[in-house]
Design an enzyme around this catalytic site. Structure first.
Site, mmCIF file in Angstrom:
data_model
loop_
_atom_site.group_PDB
_atom_site.id
_atom_site.type_symbol
_atom_site.label_atom_id
_atom_site.label_comp_id
_atom_site.label_asym_id
_atom_site.label_seq_id
_atom_site.Cartn_x
_atom_site.Cartn_y
_atom_site.Cartn_z
ATOM 1 N N ILE A 199 49.686 -25.121 -22.603
ATOM 2 C CA ILE A 199 50.394 -24.534 -23.746
ATOM 3 C C ILE A 199 51.908 -24.606 -23.582
ATOM 4 C CG2 ILE A 199 48.528 -22.973 -24.395
ATOM 5 C CD1 ILE A 199 49.928 -20.762 -22.837
ATOM 6 N N GLY A 221 57.627 -26.463 -18.177
ATOM 7 C CA GLY A 221 59.042 -26.266 -17.901
ATOM 8 C C GLY A 221 59.422 -26.847 -16.562
ATOM 9 N N GLY A 222 60.600 -26.438 -16.039
ATOM 10 C CA GLY A 222 61.066 -26.962 -14.782
ATOM 11 C C GLY A 222 60.183 -26.585 -13.617
ATOM 12 N N PHE A 223 59.492 -25.427 -13.702
ATOM 13 C CA PHE A 223 58.625 -24.985 -12.609
ATOM 14 C C PHE A 223 57.300 -25.725 -12.616
ATOM 15 C CE2 PHE A 223 55.501 -22.149 -10.664
ATOM 16 C CZ PHE A 223 56.155 -21.750 -9.497
ATOM 17 N N GLY A 224 56.746 -25.930 -13.787
ATOM 18 C CA GLY A 224 55.459 -26.613 -13.891
ATOM 19 C C GLY A 224 54.798 -26.336 -15.225
ATOM 20 N N LYS A 225 53.503 -26.645 -15.320
ATOM 21 C CA LYS A 225 52.755 -26.489 -16.563
ATOM 22 C C LYS A 225 52.188 -25.071 -16.681
ATOM 23 C CE LYS A 225 51.435 -31.375 -16.918
ATOM 24 N NZ LYS A 225 50.330 -32.360 -16.955
ATOM 25 N N VAL A 226 52.019 -24.655 -17.937
ATOM 26 C CA VAL A 226 51.438 -23.343 -18.232
ATOM 27 C C VAL A 226 50.120 -23.566 -18.977
ATOM 28 C CG1 VAL A 226 51.786 -21.102 -19.305
ATOM 29 C CG2 VAL A 226 53.754 -22.348 -18.390
ATOM 30 N N ASP A 256 68.937 -17.234 -17.259
ATOM 31 C CA ASP A 256 68.317 -18.353 -17.988
ATOM 32 C C ASP A 256 67.816 -17.877 -19.347
ATOM 33 O OD1 ASP A 256 67.646 -20.974 -18.334
ATOM 34 O OD2 ASP A 256 65.738 -20.857 -17.275
#
Length: 898
Positions: A551, A554-559, A674
């Protein structure tokens, strides 16, 4: 005669340099390390100290100091002394530097391969990384070039010395540079420089020229690591490091200059008068005066017609898959009157600079140093980068165009597999003399025995007079408890966490983001379960991380959207191993959200760190991000009805309340860093909640004005004052939120390079119309007819105040909350005007911060008289207190029990 004139020209230039000389920048951090040397090494005007002197910490289980023969370095220039010794590593090793001035630093690594006994440094292959980025991967030094073996004589060209230069934004108090040998090879280094640079050396790139790389990542050189690839003094001589205030080296342009069109002529030019340095423009720290006092001029005869782009050209070998920051240095040293020099610049096929009129920028001043940056995303695998400078017209008289200097820096967009060898002792600790160590040990042992004997006697006498108190037993710790203190990554015993994988250890004496852990918090933690989810349970909840359930990303990873075994719907954010973000953001997110609870902050459900995974679980937000509901962002919102003006106002007010809670609920404000529309999420009732705390940072103490730190944030939202000064305050969040307010009104991206140049940057575009009192011209057409003029005027005033250049001129977040409430009132009541309220001191509905609540309760003040209206607008909501949240966490974590 010609030689005499040339000599006089050089003397004139040197006189200009002496006249225009400004005070050299003095770096706070200035480490010059001679690796493998046992004595300090003078190199020109600088002194490189031995790497075992205690200035830095060398952590190396297997290294050797080697020394080159005098003949090996005889072909090098004046800095040959730098390359006479080296440190060779046979296993991962590191140098650690204490950082006193957080911010941008030059890191220079010097390499020169030579043969020493059994070591041939030319065969080395290794990786170099810091805690946050891989600097070199698979690096091999240039070997000596050998002649044709078939001839009777074999000639050998000595290997060249190499300096790899990086410009890093160092936010830590210790910089660790790690060397990792590859495939059984060696690693080595001759010398290392770690030097701080002025804060404004690299600012935010021109927003109209910003872009994204092939993965969609925004390229912002102000906050990303850079590697110098080329630094060229166009039209001038080579510049040695000693002639640059920041000890940079500038090469000549001849290897890169390519043929121009037939009808175009270029020539080298020089300037023998004083340069006109202007406030706010380039300084001697941006480039030496010799760079601006020399250049290459384009000369075109009258009536000539030619290609309007390819007039002066330079070509460079680059990595076609990388992105670059290109800095153009200009100084109009050829015009006799202002206004005649108009230029364009191109990088490959991209229009980097359009219709540049230097005299207009300098208000008629000529010969003033100036630079312009351009960001080029990876576009072609050809491996060639072409730079063109041209006139704006196809029929031109002299002067036509000029270029004085050029810098090309690679943007290191990914961290890769960072390797870190942590030091065992703090940097800056001097080695002690062996004799002193022995004497200290003996004296210490004697003293310890004496004190122990005396203590035994005292205790025995005390036992005869009174009974000993029963010691208090302590509760066993769990893998992770909410509301406890600082979390650090260590390897915990399997019995402590029920797993053999690395986990968290908890320091129960450490401060939370808002201060110390209270007795109530410790008691709650001791009776609470662990919120550490097993990886198998998350695989089951997400269908083994089915791409169809993604869904967001971002920079951290997928959600992923997921459903736990008890039917609870959650959002699962899984770290991408190739992401630039990682353990630090993972830890920060847990620290922040475990100690902060509010109805306008996204709630953390739990985490998973098994099998080297970093996964966070949050409450599910049905309507996604505010950004997606304003102007798209996925199939889930493609068919959603556009938010009404009232819904947008409520969402912004809710997010402002969440930020107000962060800024005021604890002893130190929590600064989000952020704030953006994609980090404001909407639940099933369209209640806005602030999310993504991976970059959050504790703010200054009450007796301090700011926190000095490296710049972090998202391009287009970052406070420009924070970028310039690296001084972080809660007002930086206020600026970012002002950008969000403009997004909510206009429903368009903050930076959109596809639009005409005046419209590219939303902040500049919005403030332009706000100053003209015509903000209604850029309102989202879907809501334009529903916005009352009085509400729009007050809303525009709030936006303008939030986006003030100086943080001191921006309102506090509580004033923003009140202003948005007032805008909603103006929108609801027909005929009400902003003039009906004379000041911002009418904040009656906002409850005091948590710390103030505590002081009131300790003073005996009663809270039983609070009304429903007070509850709705309070900063802290009773239904989100720690006691009730423990119940919610217990139900969601015990997925197997239910």
């Amino acid at each position: 005669m010609i030689k005499l004139r040339s000599a006089l020209g050089v003397l004139e230039i040197l006189s200009v340099l002496c006249i225009s000389l400004v005070a050299a920048y003095t770096p706070v951090d200035n480490y010059l390390i001679s690796c493998g040397s046992s004595v300090d090494t003078p190199v020109g005007q600088r002194l490189f100290v031995a790497d075992d002197s205690g200035t830095v910490v060398l952590t190396s289980p297997a290294s050797d100091a080697v020394k080159a023969s005098p003949s090996a370095v005889s072909g090098l220039r004046d800095d040959a002394a730098m390359y006479q010794s080296a440190r060779v590593f046979k296993a991962p090793s590191s140098y650690s530097f204490r950082i006193r001035d957080p911010g941008r630093h030059f890191v220079r690594l010097h390499f020169f391969p030579f043969v020493y006994l059994g070591y041939d440094l030319a065969t080395a292959s290794f990786k170099v990384s810091t805690q946050d980025a891989v600097l070199l991967d698979g690096f091999a030094p240039p070997a000596a070039a050998r002649g044709n073996a078939s001839t009777t004589t074999t000639t050998t060209t000595p290997a060249a010395a190499v300096c790899e230069e990086f410009l890093l934004d160092v936010a830590r108090d210790t910089l660790v540079v790690t060397f990792v040998p590859l495939a059984g090879r060696l690693a080595f280094v001759n010398a290392i420089e770690v030097v701080s640079v002025p804060d404004d050396l690299i600012g935010a790139a021109d927003s109209s020229l910003s872009t994204s790389d092939s993965t969609g990542q925004q390229l912002n050189p102000a906050v990303m690591p850079l590697q110098t690839v080329y630094r060229v003094n166009v039209g001038g001589p080579a510049v040695a490091p000693e002639s640059d205030t920041l000890w940079r080296e500038w090469t000549i342009e001849q290897p890169f200059l390519v043929s121009t069109v037939t009808t175009a002529v270029t020539k080298k030019v020089s300037y023998n008068r004083t340069l006109n340095y202007l406030p706010g423009q380039a300084t001697a720290d941006d480039a030496p005066a010799i760079v601006y006092a020399t250049g290459r001029e384009l000369i075109i005869m009258n009536g000539s017609v030619f290609d309007g782009m390819k007039q002066m050209a330079w070509q460079f070998d680059v990595d076609g898959s990388a992105s670059y920051l290109i800095r153009f240095h200009f100084c109009d040293i050829v015009s006799s009157v202002p206004g005649r020099l108009h230029m364009n610049a191109y990088v490959d096929s991209s229009n980097a600079i359009q219709d540049l009129d230097l005299s207009a920028i300098g208000n008629g001043t000529l010969a003033f140093p100036y630079y312009r940056d351009f960001v080029l995303a990876a576009s072609t695998p050809s491996g060639k980068l072409a730079v063109y400078v041209a006139s704006t017209s196809q029929k031109i008289t002299t002067p036509a165009a000029i270029l004085n200097g050029l810098e090309i820096m690679r943007i290191l967009t990914t961290a890769g597999n960072v390797a870190v060898v942590e030091p065992t002792t703090p940097p800056g600790t001097k080695k002690k003399n062996n004799l002193a160590v022995v004497l200290g040990s003996v004296c210490g042992a004697f003293g310890f025995v004496s004190v122990a004997a005396a203590l035994v006697i005292v205790l025995r006498r005390k036992e005869e007079k009174e009974e000993l108190r029963t010691p208090t037993t302590s509760q066993p710790s769990t893998a992770w408890m909410p509301l406890l203190g600082r979390i650090s990554f260590r390897s915990a015993p399997p019995s402590a966490v029920g797993s053999r994988s690395p986990s968290f250890t908890i320091d129960t004496n450490a401060n939370t983001p808002g201060g110390g852990a209270t007795p109530g918090m410790a008691a709650a933690a001791s009776s609470s379960p662990s919120y550490r989810f097993p990886f198998a349970a998350l695989q089951d909840a997400t269908g083994n991380f089915d791409e169809g359930l993604v869904i967001g990303e971002g920079g951290f990873g997928k959600v992923y959207a997921a459903v736990l075994q008890d039917g609870t719907k959650v959002a699962v954010k899984r770290a991408n191993p190739e992401s630039r973000q990682g353990a630090r953001e993972f830890r920060t997110e847990i620290e922040m959200l475990s100690g902060l609870r509010h109805r306008h902050l996204v709630s953390l459900i739990g985490y998973c760190d098994e099998q080297d995974e970093m996964i966070l679980l949050y409450e599910y937000m049905e309507h996604g991000s505010l950004r997606s509901r304003l102007y798209g962002g996925g199939a889930a919102t493609a068919t959603a009805t556009a938010l009404s003006w009232a819904q947008r106002l409520e969402a912004c007010a809710g997010a402002a309340r969440g930020l107000l809670y962060l800024h005021t609920a604890t002893a130190k404000p929590v600064i989000h860093r952020d704030v953006k529309s994609s980090n404001i999420l909407l639940d099933d009732g369209l209640t806005a909640k602030v999310a993504d705390f991976g970059l959050s940072k504790a703010g200054p103490d009450m007796d301090e004005t700011h926190v000095s730190t490296a710049v972090k944030g998202s391009f287009g939202y970052v406070d420009p004052e924070y970028v310039r000064t690296r001084k972080l305050t809660a007002k930086s969040d206020v600026y970012s939120f002002g950008v969000v307010l403009l997004e909510a009104l206009c429903a368009r991206p903050v930076v959109d390079p596809r639009l005409p140049k005046p419209m590219v940057n939303l902040v500049e575009w919005g403030l332009h119309w706000q100053r003209r009192d015509e903000l209604e011209k850029i309102v989202d057409r879907r809501i334009a007819g529903t916005v009352r003029p009085a509400a729009l005027r007050k809303y525009g005033e709030t936006v303008a105040r939030c986006l003030a250049d100086r943080g001191a001129d921006r309102p506090a977040m509580e004033d923003v909350v009140w202003s948005l409430q007032f805008v909603a009132r103006l929108q609801e009541v027909d005929g009400l005007d902003a003039s009906d309220v004379s000041s911002l001191n009418m904040v009656h509905q906002l409850m005091p911060p948590t710390s103030l609540h505590a002081r009131q309760r300790s003073a005996g003040e009663s809270e039983t008289g609070r009304t429903d209206a007070d509850e709705d607008s309070s900063v802290v909501d009773d239904d989100y207190t720690d006691a009730s949240m423990r119940g919610i966490f217990w139900q969601m974590v015990n997925v197997r029990g239910r």
